[in-house]
Design an enzyme around this catalytic site. Structure first.
Site, mmCIF file in Angstrom:
data_model
loop_
_atom_site.group_PDB
_atom_site.id
_atom_site.type_symbol
_atom_site.label_atom_id
_atom_site.label_comp_id
_atom_site.label_asym_id
_atom_site.label_seq_id
_atom_site.Cartn_x
_atom_site.Cartn_y
_atom_site.Cartn_z
ATOM 1 N N GLU A 149 -2.914 -6.139 8.636
ATOM 2 C CA GLU A 149 -1.787 -5.887 7.730
ATOM 3 C C GLU A 149 -0.504 -6.573 8.210
ATOM 4 O OE1 GLU A 149 -2.617 -4.796 5.021
ATOM 5 O OE2 GLU A 149 -4.222 -3.326 5.252
ATOM 6 N N HIS A 195 2.276 2.024 9.467
ATOM 7 C CA HIS A 195 1.306 2.321 8.404
ATOM 8 C C HIS A 195 0.255 3.275 8.948
ATOM 9 C CE1 HIS A 195 -1.757 1.893 5.357
ATOM 10 N NE2 HIS A 195 -2.592 1.331 6.210
ATOM 11 N N HIS A 252 -2.784 6.738 7.552
ATOM 12 C CA HIS A 252 -3.588 7.334 6.480
ATOM 13 C C HIS A 252 -3.510 8.858 6.523
ATOM 14 C CE1 HIS A 252 -6.378 3.553 7.161
ATOM 15 N NE2 HIS A 252 -5.245 3.224 6.586
ATOM 16 N N GLU A 297 14.192 20.433 3.032
ATOM 17 C CA GLU A 297 14.919 19.350 3.701
ATOM 18 C C GLU A 297 14.441 17.945 3.347
ATOM 19 O OE1 GLU A 297 15.135 20.562 7.811
ATOM 20 O OE2 GLU A 297 16.633 22.073 7.298
ATOM 21 N N HIS A 347 -5.014 5.065 -0.281
ATOM 22 C CA HIS A 347 -5.141 4.368 1.009
ATOM 23 C C HIS A 347 -4.269 5.011 2.090
ATOM 24 C CE1 HIS A 347 -5.552 0.383 3.376
ATOM 25 N NE2 HIS A 347 -4.965 1.280 4.142
#
Ligand code: 2HA
Ligand code: ZN
Length: 270
Positions: free
Chosen positions: A116, A139, A141, A169, A210
């Site tokens: 990525e 990134h 999952h 919050e 994803h």
């Protein structure tokens, strides 16, 4: 030259990947992180002229020439970073319009940066334009955010409003809301460009079915951002199938804005 394994940014990266694995956000080789470093931070620990090898990136990003990144490796498991940082992580410096990356440390088994990398690098470019302090793209999952993309509208206003309503919050932590991409093929320049475009208006970008991208000025802040959104998604997944008797109203969200000096995304509150 000081020991790179003792560099505060490397220690923090190891702790963060370990912690993310412990949160179950990064099964197997899931997830990736890139942290932009100043040359001075690198030069304290490495000879910045000693290039181990040069790796093509497969994209063009002239803004990043000369920029240094500590980044997780492709196919590597967050679970293992703490045991072999020099295999699972690397430090690279981009050149040739971002089309090449000089490896200065790491990826010791011949590996390279995350698949990525395009989404990370393009997101750095996008975030730096709106926030010169940005250093991190992350990134992962997280299960509840992922689950939510199966049962909730992917409309960004609706998705954001639901998260804001799940924990008081949230609106303070991500007032700009959460942007959402539909399912797209991962690891491509296309999803990289789409993610970067979404990063122009928010630090959180959901990849439907994803995972999520977060951006911020340091690892702790970016972790906290994703953690807060994931907590809200968890509450949603606990209550979505039950009659909702109470909620946080728009009026109450406006009170939060006033109390904490933040402004929710334009047009997202009534
Ligand atoms: O394999 O999470 O999106 C790492 C990933 C790809
Ligand atoms: Zn992923």
């Amino acid at each position: 030259m000081k020991n790179i394994l003792e560099a505060p940014y490397l220690v923090e990266m190891v702790r963060t990947t370990t912690n993310m694995y412990a949160h179950t956000w990064d099964e197997r080789n899931g997830g990736n992180i890139s942290l932009m470093l100043d040359e001075a931070q690198v030069a304290e620990y490495l000879d910045v002229n000693a290039v181990l090898r040069t790796i093509p990136t497969g994209f063009t990003a002239p803004e990043l020439d000369g920029k240094y990144f500590l980044v997780t490796g492709t196919g590597k498991y967050f679970k293992n970073v703490q045991y072999a940082p020099e295999v699972n992580l690397g430090i690279v410096r981009l050149k040739d319009q971002g089309q090449q990356a000089d490896l200065l440390w790491g990826f010791a088994d011949g590996g390279k940066f995350t698949s990525e990398f395009p989404a990370h690098m393009m997101s750095h470019v996008a975030r730096l334009k709106v926030d010169p302090q940005n250093r991190v793209v992350m990134h992962c999952h997280p299960a509840n955010l992922l689950a939510m993309t199966y049962v909730h509208s992917l409309d960004e206003r609706e998705f954001t409003r639901t998260l804001w309503q799940m924990c008081t919050e949230c609106i303070v932590v991500f007032p700009e809301g959460v942007n959402v991409l539909p399912w797209m093929l991962c690891g491509t320049n296309e999803i990289g460009e789409a993610t970067a475009k979404k990063m122009e208006t928010a630090r959180l970008v959901v990849w439907s079915q994803h995972g999520i991208y977060g951006a911020g000025k340091d690892l702790d802040e970016t972790f906290g951002l994703i953690e807060t959104a994931e907590k809200a998604a968890e509450i949603y997944m606990k209550i979505a199938h039950l009659p909702r008797l109470n909620t946080i109203t728009d009026e109450q969200l406006h009170l939060m804005e006033q109390r904490f000096g933040v402004k929710g995304r334009e047009g997202y509150l009534d």
